[in-house]
Design an enzyme around this catalytic site. Structure first.
Site, PDB file in Angstrom:
ATOM      1  N   GLU A  82      -7.258 -10.698  10.246  1.00 23.33           N
ATOM      2  CA  GLU A  82      -6.191 -10.425  11.206  1.00 23.33           C
ATOM      3  C   GLU A  82      -6.737  -9.628  12.382  1.00 23.33           C
ATOM      4  OE1 GLU A  82      -3.507  -7.048  10.685  1.00 23.33           O
ATOM      5  OE2 GLU A  82      -3.749  -7.349   8.526  1.00 23.33           O
ATOM      6  N   CYS A 116      -2.434  -9.136   6.265  1.00 24.13           N
ATOM      7  CA  CYS A 116      -3.400  -9.019   5.172  1.00 24.13           C
ATOM      8  C   CYS A 116      -3.410 -10.238   4.254  1.00 24.13           C
ATOM      9  CB  CYS A 116      -3.099  -7.755   4.369  1.00 24.13           C
ATOM     10  SG  CYS A 116      -2.964  -6.301   5.405  1.00 24.13           S
ATOM     11  N   THR A 158      -4.574   5.423   7.145  1.00 24.14           N
ATOM     12  CA  THR A 158      -4.557   4.238   6.277  1.00 24.14           C
ATOM     13  C   THR A 158      -5.431   3.110   6.838  1.00 24.14           C
ATOM     14  OG1 THR A 158      -2.520   3.319   7.253  1.00 24.14           O
ATOM     15  CG2 THR A 158      -2.244   4.806   5.392  1.00 24.14           C
ATOM     16  N   SER A 208       7.734  -1.258   6.229  1.00 24.64           N
ATOM     17  CA  SER A 208       6.672  -2.070   5.635  1.00 24.64           C
ATOM     18  C   SER A 208       6.537  -1.786   4.137  1.00 24.64           C
ATOM     19  CB  SER A 208       5.340  -1.868   6.360  1.00 24.64           C
ATOM     20  OG  SER A 208       4.732  -0.650   6.009  1.00 24.64           O
ATOM     21  N   HIS A 246      -2.601  -5.740  -3.393  1.00 21.55           N
ATOM     22  CA  HIS A 246      -3.036  -5.440  -2.032  1.00 21.55           C
ATOM     23  C   HIS A 246      -2.862  -3.930  -1.857  1.00 21.55           C
ATOM     24  CE1 HIS A 246      -3.480  -5.090   2.169  1.00 21.55           C
ATOM     25  NE2 HIS A 246      -2.201  -4.823   2.400  1.00 21.55           N
ATOM     26  N   LYS A 255       3.383   2.958  -6.726  1.00 20.29           N
ATOM     27  CA  LYS A 255       4.798   2.595  -6.651  1.00 20.29           C
ATOM     28  C   LYS A 255       5.017   1.141  -7.061  1.00 20.29           C
ATOM     29  CE  LYS A 255       5.929   5.912  -3.006  1.00 20.29           C
ATOM     30  NZ  LYS A 255       6.454   6.145  -1.672  1.00 20.29           N
ATOM     31  N   ASN A 325      -7.709   0.834   3.732  1.00 21.56           N
ATOM     32  CA  ASN A 325      -7.135  -0.501   3.841  1.00 21.56           C
ATOM     33  C   ASN A 325      -8.139  -1.421   4.529  1.00 21.56           C
ATOM     34  OD1 ASN A 325      -5.516  -2.738   3.912  1.00 21.56           O
ATOM     35  ND2 ASN A 325      -3.837  -1.785   5.049  1.00 21.56           N
ATOM     36  N   SER A 358       2.023  -8.472   6.097  1.00 18.74           N
ATOM     37  CA  SER A 358       3.244  -8.166   6.832  1.00 18.74           C
ATOM     38  C   SER A 358       3.701  -9.352   7.674  1.00 18.74           C
ATOM     39  CB  SER A 358       3.002  -6.970   7.749  1.00 18.74           C
ATOM     40  OG  SER A 358       2.765  -5.831   6.963  1.00 18.74           O
TER      41      SER A 358
END
Ligand code: ACO
Length: 448
Positions: A82, A116, A158, A208, A246, A255, A325, A358
């Site tokens: 990306e 991603c 990030t 996001s 991811h 989470k 990331n 995203s």
């Protein structure tokens, strides 16, 4: 073709990094915000010498050399990225230099882009090709390459950067269970790059996160439904040995696994024990939307899923925590962490992967691990990747130097007519690097 999947893997990340604990202090954030709050240890970044093209040249050349693959044996090459360097010319075409030298220009595939997710699209394309009637018996090669950089602010910690290459073919030690795939795609503005003059995304961080978790739920439900259709029994967390997500930052991975556990609870699955059931019961009447907003549910589900997280997810967190990331490469760098940590015990096991990009596109899919023949054995894959060696060989930059580099890169993005610094001392031998962009925006690379 039987047992189509990943035969070989190599990974590359820049040797330059900044420590999250130091960045936190430099940014004036509260102590522990990046290291504990985001769950990140380190962030790798490209200096002016490296970019997504040089990293992909480095990793592809390294994979071919280390597994002794004849470049003529590649029949399809797909790149997921990306990071836009050119709006028309694919990164795949730059990689053709490696193959043209050996007289091979008969290689299908170009680049896939959607945040991603591009790497997963590339991987599915290659696997589907080998499983199809148009397969000519040669290998597929997938490259995920990205440099994740954010404007100053809460998203900057990030960031990260890396490239991964994966060789695709039949009789693979890492075989796709192609029947079990769950996909969820939708139109959202959670993270996007509308400003073509800047490398930085426009990002609504909170949105996001929620989009990611909603996509995860949706993919898991579809994945479970497919499994049940083919196997005639319910799928639960207990049916996979590892879950690889991811990984934009580790807290979201924590989470995510808790969310799968909550899904199993809502589906009345046996993977949730009595004690956890009692703790989760108060949340059973929440609507879908309420459940994404409930901080209490987030806390309780993370707490009851903690032991299973340590067993089934933690082994996938090393590289993402250390590198940050890596956008398209993040999921596969997490997977590489499992191969690195568990290669001696993986045979016969199942690994479930969740890919999120995203905008949004997402898929959950399953891999089955078996014994591979040299050079495609799990232990050799671990040897070639040399994850620990590469992590240890890095150079930690102070935050000032990182911020300075980001400024240089802002000016260099989309620029022409410049040469890069001559000092390549931090790069390891065999690394490709950018030397010059001429007045026609043509880019030139050398190999150390
Ligand atoms: N010690 C420990 N934890 C702390 C501390 C501290 N001193 N300070 C804050 N925290 C915790 C917070 O409680 C929070 O954790 P929680 O969610 O478990 O409660 C966490 O640190 C993050 O802090 P916030 O204030 O909630 O968020 P912030 O404004 O710093 O932004 C975000 C974080 C949204 C992740 C931002 O970095 C971002 O936008 N990143 C890019 C978007 C992204 O990666 N999205 C994910 C999917 S899309 C993709 O891959 C690009």
């Amino acid at each position: 073709a039987k047992d189509v999947g990943i035969l070989a893997v190599d990974i590359y990340f820049p040797p330059t990094c900044v420590q999250q604990a130091e960045l936190e202090a430099y940014d004036g954030a509260s102590k522990g915000k990046y290291a504990i709050g985001l769950g990140q240890d380190c962030l790798a970044f490209c200096t002016e010498l490296e970019d997504v093209i040089s990293m992909s040249l480095t990793v592809v050349t390294s994979l071919l050399e280390k597994y002794q693959i004849d470049p003529k044996m590649i029949g399809r090459l797909e790149v997921g990225t990306e990071t836009v360097i050119d709006k028309s010319k694919s990164i795949k075409t730059w990689l053709m230099q490696i193959f043209e030298e050996h007289g091979n220009t008969d290689i299908e595939g170009v680049d896939s882009t959607n945040a991603c997710y591009g790497g997963t699209a590339a991987l599915f394309n290659c696997v589907n090709w080998v499983e199809s009637n148009s397969w000519d018996g040669r290998y597929g090669l997938v490259v995920c390459t990205d440099s994740a950089v954010y404007a100053e602010g809460p998203a900057r910690p990030t960031g990260g950067a890396a490239a991964i290459a994966m060789l695709i073919g039949p009789h693979a030690p890492i075989a796709f269970e192609s029947k079990y795939r769950g996909t969820h795609m939708s139109h959202v503005y959670d993270f996007y790059k509308p400003n073509l003059a800047s490398e930085y995304p426009v990002v609504d961080g909170k949105l996001s996160q929620t989009c990611y978790l909603m996509a995860l739920d949706s993919c898991y439900k579809r994945f479970c439904a497919k499994y049940e259709k083919f196997e005639g029994k319910q799928f639960s967390i207990s049916d996979a040995d590892y879950f690889v997500f991811h990984s934009p930052y580790n807290k979201l991975v924590q989470k995510s696994f808790a969310r799968l556990y909550f899904n199993d609870f809502m589906r009345n699955s046996s993977s949730v024990d009595k004690e956890a059931r009692e703790k989760l019961e108060p949340f059973s009447s929440l609507s879908g939307n309420e459940s994404y907003q409930s901080r209490d549910l987030e806390k309780v589900s993370q707490q009851v899923a903690k032991n299973l997280y340590d067993e089934k997810v933690q082994p996938a967190t090393l590289v993402p925590k250390q590198v940050g990331n890596m956008y398209t490469a993040s999921l596969y760098a997490a997977f590489a962490s499992v191969l690195h940590d568990k290669h001696s015990t993986l045979v016969g096991q199942r690994i479930v992967m969740f890919s999120y990009g995203s905008g949004l596109s997402s898929s959950m899919f399953s891999l089955r691990i078996q014994d591979g023949q040299h050079p495609f054995s799990l232990s050799n894959i671990d040897n070639v990747m040399n994850v620990s060696g590469k992590l240890e060989a890095r150079h930690v930059f102070p935050p000032e130097k990182f911020v300075e580099t980001m400024k240089v890169m802002e000016h260099r993005y989309g620029a022409k007519d410049f040469v890069t610094a001559k000092d390549t001392s931090l790069l390891s031998p065999g690394t490709f690097y950018l030397t010059q962009v001429d007045s026609m925006y043509r880019r030139f690379y050398s190999r150390k």
